[in-house]
Design a protein around this motif. Structure first.
Motif, PDB file in Angstrom:
ATOM      1  N   MET A   1      38.392 -81.670  32.602  1.00 15.94           N
ATOM      2  CA  MET A   1      38.673 -80.527  33.478  1.00 15.94           C
ATOM      3  C   MET A   1      38.998 -79.299  32.633  1.00 15.94           C
ATOM      4  SD  MET A   1      41.679 -80.095  36.357  1.00 15.94           S
ATOM      5  CE  MET A   1      41.081 -81.488  37.315  1.00 15.94           C
ATOM      6  N   ALA A   2      38.345 -78.190  32.929  1.00 17.62           N
ATOM      7  CA  ALA A   2      38.592 -76.962  32.183  1.00 17.62           C
ATOM      8  C   ALA A   2      40.012 -76.458  32.421  1.00 17.62           C
ATOM      9  CB  ALA A   2      37.587 -75.896  32.606  1.00 17.62           C
ATOM     10  N   VAL A   3      40.606 -75.916  31.370  1.00 15.28           N
ATOM     11  CA  VAL A   3      41.961 -75.366  31.474  1.00 15.28           C
ATOM     12  C   VAL A   3      41.831 -73.899  31.861  1.00 15.28           C
ATOM     13  CG1 VAL A   3      44.131 -74.944  30.280  1.00 15.28           C
ATOM     14  CG2 VAL A   3      42.777 -76.983  29.725  1.00 15.28           C
ATOM     15  N   GLN A   4      42.091 -73.586  33.130  1.00 13.55           N
ATOM     16  CA  GLN A   4      41.886 -72.226  33.625  1.00 13.55           C
ATOM     17  C   GLN A   4      43.182 -71.569  34.075  1.00 13.55           C
ATOM     18  OE1 GLN A   4      39.001 -73.068  36.664  1.00 13.55           O
ATOM     19  NE2 GLN A   4      37.268 -72.763  35.285  1.00 13.55           N
ATOM     20  N   ASN A   5      43.867 -72.204  34.998  1.00  6.91           N
ATOM     21  CA  ASN A   5      45.151 -71.661  35.444  1.00  6.91           C
ATOM     22  C   ASN A   5      46.167 -72.791  35.533  1.00  6.91           C
ATOM     23  OD1 ASN A   5      43.549 -72.597  37.565  1.00  6.91           O
ATOM     24  ND2 ASN A   5      44.671 -71.426  39.089  1.00  6.91           N
ATOM     25  N   ILE A   6      47.337 -72.519  34.990  1.00 12.27           N
ATOM     26  CA  ILE A   6      48.347 -73.552  34.753  1.00 12.27           C
ATOM     27  C   ILE A   6      49.641 -73.149  35.434  1.00 12.27           C
ATOM     28  CG2 ILE A   6      49.640 -74.807  32.969  1.00 12.27           C
ATOM     29  CD1 ILE A   6      47.366 -73.833  31.013  1.00 12.27           C
ATOM     30  N   LEU A   7      50.296 -74.112  36.044  1.00  9.91           N
ATOM     31  CA  LEU A   7      51.608 -73.879  36.634  1.00  9.91           C
ATOM     32  C   LEU A   7      52.642 -74.702  35.879  1.00  9.91           C
ATOM     33  CD1 LEU A   7      53.392 -72.639  38.880  1.00  9.91           C
ATOM     34  CD2 LEU A   7      52.931 -74.711  40.231  1.00  9.91           C
ATOM     35  N   ILE A   8      53.686 -74.024  35.400  1.00  8.29           N
ATOM     36  CA  ILE A   8      54.822 -74.680  34.759  1.00  8.29           C
ATOM     37  C   ILE A   8      55.985 -74.666  35.743  1.00  8.29           C
ATOM     38  CG2 ILE A   8      56.432 -74.641  32.820  1.00  8.29           C
ATOM     39  CD1 ILE A   8      53.568 -75.174  31.977  1.00  8.29           C
ATOM     40  N   VAL A   9      56.650 -75.795  35.893  1.00  7.40           N
ATOM     41  CA  VAL A   9      57.799 -75.901  36.787  1.00  7.40           C
ATOM     42  C   VAL A   9      59.033 -76.220  35.952  1.00  7.40           C
ATOM     43  CG1 VAL A   9      58.829 -77.139  38.728  1.00  7.40           C
ATOM     44  CG2 VAL A   9      56.360 -76.688  38.691  1.00  7.40           C
ATOM     45  N   SER A  10      60.041 -75.346  36.038  1.00 12.14           N
ATOM     46  CA  SER A  10      61.277 -75.538  35.276  1.00 12.14           C
ATOM     47  C   SER A  10      62.420 -74.984  36.116  1.00 12.14           C
ATOM     48  CB  SER A  10      61.181 -74.811  33.929  1.00 12.14           C
ATOM     49  OG  SER A  10      62.188 -75.226  33.050  1.00 12.14           O
ATOM     50  N   THR A  11      63.071 -75.857  36.870  1.00  7.21           N
ATOM     51  CA  THR A  11      63.967 -75.385  37.931  1.00  7.21           C
ATOM     52  C   THR A  11      65.402 -75.877  37.790  1.00  7.21           C
ATOM     53  OG1 THR A  11      63.315 -77.255  39.329  1.00  7.21           O
ATOM     54  CG2 THR A  11      62.071 -75.211  39.577  1.00  7.21           C
ATOM     55  N   THR A  12      65.793 -76.299  36.591  1.00  6.83           N
ATOM     56  CA  THR A  12      67.160 -76.805  36.432  1.00  6.83           C
ATOM     57  C   THR A  12      67.988 -75.834  35.582  1.00  6.83           C
ATOM     58  OG1 THR A  12      66.276 -78.259  34.690  1.00  6.83           O
ATOM     59  CG2 THR A  12      66.577 -79.215  36.866  1.00  6.83           C
TER      60      THR A  12
ATOM     61  N   ILE B   1      48.911 -68.498  33.067  1.00  4.02           N
ATOM     62  CA  ILE B   1      50.059 -69.404  33.114  1.00  4.02           C
ATOM     63  C   ILE B   1      51.114 -68.801  34.031  1.00  4.02           C
ATOM     64  CG2 ILE B   1      51.829 -70.610  31.782  1.00  4.02           C
ATOM     65  CD1 ILE B   1      50.071 -70.241  29.301  1.00  4.02           C
ATOM     66  N   ASP B   2      51.456 -69.522  35.083  1.00  3.97           N
ATOM     67  CA  ASP B   2      52.510 -69.110  36.008  1.00  3.97           C
ATOM     68  C   ASP B   2      53.714 -70.030  35.830  1.00  3.97           C
ATOM     69  OD1 ASP B   2      50.724 -67.251  36.956  1.00  3.97           O
ATOM     70  OD2 ASP B   2      50.261 -68.336  38.807  1.00  3.97           O
ATOM     71  N   LEU B   3      54.877 -69.524  36.195  1.00  2.00           N
ATOM     72  CA  LEU B   3      56.118 -70.286  36.044  1.00  2.00           C
ATOM     73  C   LEU B   3      56.915 -70.255  37.338  1.00  2.00           C
ATOM     74  CD1 LEU B   3      58.326 -71.690  34.197  1.00  2.00           C
ATOM     75  CD2 LEU B   3      59.204 -69.374  33.789  1.00  2.00           C
ATOM     76  N   ILE B   4      57.384 -71.427  37.759  1.00  2.00           N
ATOM     77  CA  ILE B   4      58.394 -71.518  38.814  1.00  2.00           C
ATOM     78  C   ILE B   4      59.709 -71.853  38.132  1.00  2.00           C
ATOM     79  CG2 ILE B   4      59.180 -72.776  40.851  1.00  2.00           C
ATOM     80  CD1 ILE B   4      56.297 -73.297  41.590  1.00  2.00           C
ATOM     81  N   VAL B   5      60.706 -70.999  38.309  1.00  2.00           N
ATOM     82  CA  VAL B   5      61.975 -71.164  37.608  1.00  2.00           C
ATOM     83  C   VAL B   5      63.118 -70.917  38.586  1.00  2.00           C
ATOM     84  CG1 VAL B   5      62.126 -68.741  36.872  1.00  2.00           C
ATOM     85  CG2 VAL B   5      63.218 -70.524  35.480  1.00  2.00           C
ATOM     86  N   LYS B   6      64.242 -71.513  38.324  1.00  2.00           N
ATOM     87  CA  LYS B   6      65.410 -71.317  39.177  1.00  2.00           C
ATOM     88  C   LYS B   6      65.695 -69.825  39.345  1.00  2.00           C
ATOM     89  CE  LYS B   6      70.230 -72.808  39.685  1.00  2.00           C
ATOM     90  NZ  LYS B   6      71.334 -73.604  39.091  1.00  2.00           N
TER      91      LYS B   6
END
Length: 340
Positions: free
Chosen positions: A1-12, A36-41
């Motif tokens: 699978m091609a690496v195109q858009n990435i989500l990182i989750v870091s919520t602690t 690269i998108d990030l979900i963060v607290k």
């Protein structure tokens, strides 16, 4: 699978989130065209708003209605080709349905992640599982190895804008703070991590009597009660920082000559901004501060650790303080070790 858009989750916690910054940087270096998108607290959002490796940063709250609102935003986006749970509590499992069946990698063993993407699982076919004695930074990179990302530089990082620099200048001018100064962070997120108030008091007296440093006592507004318990002397070399935003406090730490902190979020910020930092690990029960503290630091800069029922003395911290001052005076930088 091609690496195109990435989500990182870091919520602690703050440290948990900062441990992910080397992985984010290595991802961008390996795939410069990927988004690269990030979900963060939500509380830590400002720490990542200036990160040049990130396209979008989403604030996370574990309330169900906040999760739905965030989920709707994610549904409006193209499907992520890769999702990596750098660190999250089990409540994030409710977000799974909003990720459009993207492969969700994790290293914590969450049951809502399939075994094939759970690097802690021993059920993965012909793929290595994570080992127990890896530092938190290495655990995040372990997942990324599936797409050929390697850890070349483990230094955590934060980025600042002109706004933070201007805010610091205004703060310093307003209270008359001049360099060089050290910061004593007296709070922590649990009582068992607090160094005794009288010991911070005794350390402050040593710094005032034996050095030319100014001292900034810092923390959040809730920790002012700890400050009151110190009964500090009236001295024009003592300053306070208890009402700053987190990003402005981080910039203050970046300008300090040295940070003395309990084992808590700002300690990790100190290491991330390359400020020589004395981390005080009180009553360490698991025996592995090397796995949840700074990563492979030169031993001069490694934290002061009290194992089990140990109680860190002022003398231990002062000895470390003097060693760091001597090392930095000789031009030695706070660097990670290249060898294990």
């Amino acid at each position: 699978m091609a690496v195109q858009n990435i989500l990182i989750v870091s919520t602690t916690g703050i440290g948990d989130c900062l441990w992910g910054t080397p992985g984010i940087r290595e991802l961008k270096n390996a795939y410069p065209d990927a988004q690269i998108d990030l979900i963060v607290k939500k509380d830590w959002l400002d720490l990542f708003k200036n990160n040049p490796h990130l396209e979008k940063t989403y604030p996370y709250q574990n309330r169900w209605y906040a999760q739905i609102l965030l989920g709707l935003k994610l549904l409006l986006k193209p499907k992520y080709t890769h999702v990596y749970i750098f660190h999250a509590n089990s409540d994030f499992g409710r977000m799974k349905k909003f990720l459009k069946s993207s492969p969700i990698w994790n290293h914590q063993g969450h049951k809502w992640c399939p075994d094939q993407y759970n690097v802690k699982s021993k059920k993965r076919d012909n793929s290595p599982s994570i080992v127990a004695d890896l530092h938190a930074i290495e655990r995040r990179i372990f997942m990324l190895k599936e797409i050929k990302v390697e850890l070349k530089q483990p230094q955590m990082e934060l980025f600042f804008s002109a706004t933070e620099k201007n805010s610091f200048s205004q703060y310093a001018n307003h209270i008359g703070l001049k360099t060089p100064f050290v910061v004593c962070h007296i709070g922590a997120n649990s009582v068992d991590r607090l160094w005794e108030s009288k010991k911070f008091y005794n350390l402050a007296n040593l710094i005032l009597n034996e050095t030319s440093f100014n001292i900034v006592f810092g923390g959040n507004k809730k920790e002012i009660k700890i400050l009151k318990a110190l009964h500090l002397p009236d001295n024009d070399r003592i300053f306070f920082a208890f009402d700053m935003s987190l990003i402005n406090y981080a910039y203050l730490l970046s300008r300090a000559s040295l940070l003395v902190s309990n084992n808590t979020g700002p300690m990790h910020i100190g290491y991330a901004v390359n400020t020589p930092t004395i981390g005080i690990f009180q009553h360490v029960a698991n025996g592995h501060p090397d796995l949840v503290g700074p990563y492979k630091l030169d031993k001069t800069f490694f934290p002061v650790v009290s194992y089990l029922e140990g109680n860190t003395s002022v003398e231990e911290v002062w000895k470390k303080f003097q060693a760091i001052c001597q090392a930095t005076a000789q031009g030695k930088k706070l660097e990670v070790l290249t060898n294990k």
